[in-house]
Every structure is written in C-alpha cells, then in structure tokens.
Design a protein around this motif. Structure first.
Motif, PDB file in Angstrom:
ATOM      1  N   CYS A  40       0.822  -1.195   0.000  1.00  0.00           N
ATOM      2  CA  CYS A  40       0.000   0.000   0.000  1.00  0.00           C
ATOM      3  C   CYS A  40       0.866   1.258   0.000  1.00  0.00           C
ATOM      4  N   GLN A  69      -7.676   0.742   3.409  1.00  0.00           N
ATOM      5  CA  GLN A  69      -6.972   0.764   2.129  1.00  0.00           C
ATOM      6  C   GLN A  69      -6.402  -0.608   1.764  1.00  0.00           C
ATOM      7  N   ASP A  72      -7.856  -3.060  -1.246  1.00  0.00           N
ATOM      8  CA  ASP A  72      -7.720  -2.737  -2.663  1.00  0.00           C
ATOM      9  C   ASP A  72      -7.122  -3.930  -3.416  1.00  0.00           C
TER      10      ASP A  72
END
Length: 216
Positions: A40, A69, A72
C-alpha cells in the motif's frame, strides 16, 4: 485465556499467506497480511509520482495508511509486490508501520500475522512461529499461475527473476532482514499441496499451543 499469537514468516509465494488465513479460520483468530502494508505504501507513492528511493516520502506515505486501504485488489498485483520490496528497505518506513502491526498482534485473544519479520521483530514473543519456504522455482511457478489467473501477462522466467531479486533484497536489507526466528519451525512446502501444507502448519501450531497451555 491469555492471548495466542501465531507468526508466519517466509519469502514471496511460499504459501505463507494462504497458510496464515487457514490457521486464522481454524483457531478463530483475526489475520493480517503485513505485506499489504508495504504494498500500500508503494502504491500510494507511485500514484503520487514519488521517488521510491526517497525515505522521507515513503515515511509520509506510511503515515497516511489506513486499514480500509488494504482491501484494494490492486495491492495483489505483481507491480505492487515490486513496489513493496523497494519501500521495505527503508528502516524508517518499517518503524512507521511497526506500531500498526504490533497493535494488531496485541489485540484481545490474539491474532495471526504473516510477513517477513513477524517472529523476529514484530511479535518475538509469539506463542507459535513458522517459517514457510519453498524452492525458488516452485514459488515462481505458483506466483506465475496466480498472476496469470488474475489476467496479468507475464512469463515464468520474468517471475522467477523477480523472486530472485526480492529474496536478495528482503534477506539483505540492513533493517529487519528476512530470516527464521531461532524458535520458528521450518515448513518447506516445495512438494506439498496447499491442503497438505495447511494441515502440516495446523499440526505445528497445535503442538505449540499445547505446550503454551501446559505452561500457563
């Protein structure tokens, strides 16, 4: 009952991620793929057109990271893996992400974490530690099949070369190099199916858990 932490370390495509997930399900524990944190950070830097060799910029990206996040799907790509390996060499980035990982490991009841330095740095007191590995050629074939199934166009030879570069980078970095913890159990999955590997890991952890329970 006290918290029970399982540390699953090993190189790319060794099967440690799948094994960690299976262990988490079996022992009813939350699981964290710590490699996603570094992926990330790398992806965030790329999107911002930042220099991956700029440690200060990488630290800033790490500070922006949030748990949501990590879902993803782009973090699972070959490109994201290369980005992760590059930003993970920065000691300050590892420091920035350490608290995130240790907080996860320290939650009530325990947890399963997989990565490169869980048993040596993040959770050195984990009650069960595994170091999952496999021959580079086997790992490259696994990763090639995975990437192909995801729709990526890449040759086996290129994936094998990537594996070699990542192994050298992860094992040779100055901060928290990838290596088995002294008390980790080595699990070579080269000639195992995922079912066989997961079962072997389960038995290793059950033995560790029995020893832990008898001492508490």
């Amino acid at each position: 009952m006290a918290d029970f932490v399982i540390a699953v370390d090993g190189p790319a495509a060794s099967g440690k991620g799948t094994i960690a997930t299976r262990l988490a399900t079996y022992f009813d524990l939350p699981v964290l793929d710590t490699g996603l944190l570094y992926r990330c950070v790398g992806v965030l830097m790329e999107r911002a057109h930042e220099d991956l060799d700029d440690e200060a910029a990488a630290c800033a990206a790490a500070a922006m990271l949030t748990a949501d996040q990590l879902d993803d799907p782009r973090l699972r790509t070959r490109a994201a893996g290369e980005l992760a390996s590059r930003v993970a060499v920065h000691g300050r980035v590892r420091d920035a992400l350490m608290e995130f990982q240790r907080t996860f490991a320290g939650q009530e009841g325990g947890a399963v974490l997989d990565g490169r330095d869980i048993g040596t740095v993040i959770a050195p007191d984990a009650q069960a530690k595994l170091f999952v590995t496999a021959a580079p050629e086997v790992r490259a074939e696994r990763r090639w099949k995975q990437l192909t199934a995801q729709g990526e166009t890449v040759s086996y030879e290129d994936v094998l070369a990537d594996i070699a570069v990542r192994d050298a980078r992860d094992g040779g970095r100055e901060t928290a190099p990838m290596r088995p913890a002294r008390d980790a159990v080595l699990l070579d999955t080269s000639e195992m199916t995922i079912e066989q590997a997961a079962d072997a890991a389960r038995r290793i952890v059950e033995a560790a858990r029995a020893r832990w329970l008898s001492s508490t």
